[in-house]
Design an enzyme around this catalytic site. Structure first.
Site, PDB file in Angstrom:
ATOM      1  N   GLY A  41      -0.383  -5.236   1.082  1.00 39.49           N
ATOM      2  CA  GLY A  41      -1.655  -5.140   0.386  1.00 39.49           C
ATOM      3  C   GLY A  41      -1.638  -5.779  -0.990  1.00 39.49           C
ATOM      4  N   GLU A  65      -2.249  -9.398  -0.366  1.00 42.82           N
ATOM      5  CA  GLU A  65      -3.656  -9.511   0.021  1.00 42.82           C
ATOM      6  C   GLU A  65      -4.560  -9.411  -1.204  1.00 42.82           C
ATOM      7  OE1 GLU A  65      -4.315  -7.758   4.360  1.00 42.82           O
ATOM      8  OE2 GLU A  65      -3.138  -6.383   3.124  1.00 42.82           O
ATOM      9  N   ALA A  73       0.841  -1.191   0.000  1.00 38.59           N
ATOM     10  CA  ALA A  73       0.000   0.000   0.000  1.00 38.59           C
ATOM     11  C   ALA A  73       0.882   1.249   0.000  1.00 38.59           C
ATOM     12  CB  ALA A  73      -0.909   0.000   1.229  1.00 38.59           C
ATOM     13  N   GLU A  89       3.915  -6.304   7.397  1.00 33.08           N
ATOM     14  CA  GLU A  89       3.308  -5.222   8.184  1.00 33.08           C
ATOM     15  C   GLU A  89       3.790  -5.147   9.631  1.00 33.08           C
ATOM     16  OE1 GLU A  89       0.290  -6.008   4.877  1.00 33.08           O
ATOM     17  OE2 GLU A  89       1.704  -7.155   6.090  1.00 33.08           O
TER      18      GLU A  89
END
Length: 260
Positions: A112, A115, A66, A135
């Site tokens: 992300g 994901e 992200a 993360e």
């Protein structure tokens, strides 16, 4: 919607969606998420689309994570809204899409990005791909379904190890633990993903949609997967495709499915 961060093309019923931020290693920002949300909200009604191929522009990254700068100063309420909106509008929308979604992992798929790939129904990786959920090294945890989908794909113990350590793994290891379905060379990546979708597109679209719904129900504590399977199985018998499929099988010919 006019797409600024995505390249979108349709070929032989495969909608190819490419995240186009190579200078940022295709990192997810608000604009990318909004555009992905728009695509997956509208694609359900597009009969000319049989499946979706999701990839990143360039050979360095599928999505390297992200865009951290966008939420650097968030507090509890803003972070909760960010995760809730992203999961519902993009990640869950992909996972629950009635059309098969294949991600082609070309390079880094981190945070992300991994994901996003895990939300897809199937994953193909180049042999140069690297995957991980880093993360915890930022004082965070995955917020777009990573703790749930990774455990579903590779098991609780392996998911905990990967999330706790933030370790980045290569494509071979990802294949060994069931994180990706297939590995190929970078040059073959998109053609292999397209070939897989074309193979799926030879099957009955409504049956594929029913299978997606039933399989997903088995991982939803609010549903009974067996009950959903029975319902979707029964629904198939009211479709023209089921009648065509059975007739074609008995006549020893190729079925011609129309999605009806």
């Amino acid at each position: 919607m006019e797409y600024k961060e995505l390249l979108v093309s349709l070929n032989n019923r495969v909608l190819h969606v490419q995240i186009n931020r190579p200078q940022k290693l295709n990192a997810l920002n608000k604009q990318v998420l909004a555009e992905l949300a728009d695509i997956f909200a509208s694609v359900q009604q597009q009969n000319e689309v049989g499946g979706i191929l999701l990839s990143g522009v360039g050979d360095k990254a599928f999505v390297a994570g992200a865009d951290i700068a966008e939420f650097q100063h968030f507090g509890y309420a803003e972070a909760k809204q960010l995760a809730a909106d992203g999961q519902k509008q993009v990640f869950d929308a992909i996972a629950n899409c009635s059309k098969p979604v294949v991600s082609a992992i070309n390079g880094f798929a981190l945070g992300g990005g991994l994901e996003l790939s895990m939300a897809c129904h199937l994953r193909i990786a180049s042999d140069t791909a690297r995957m991980g959920l880093p993360e915890t090294g930022l004082g965070l945890i995955p917020g777009y379904g990573g703790t749930q989908r990774l455990a579903q794909l590779v098991g609780k113990g392996r998911a905990m190890e990967l999330i706790f350590t933030g370790e980045m793994i290569n494509a071979t290891r990802a294949y060994e633990i069931g994180l990706v379905n297939k590995i190929c060379t970078p040059a073959e990546l998109l053609s292999e993903a397209e070939r897989l979708l074309q193979k799926i597109n030879q099957r009955a679209p409504l049956a594929i949609a029913g299978a997606i719904k039933a399989i997903n129900a088995g991982f939803d504590s609010a549903q009974n997967g067996f009950i959903v399977e029975i319902e979707e199985f029964a629904r198939c018998f009211d479709t023209a495709d089921a009648k065509e499929g059975v007739e074609a099988f008995l006549s020893k010919r190729q079925a011609n499915f129309t999605g009806k």
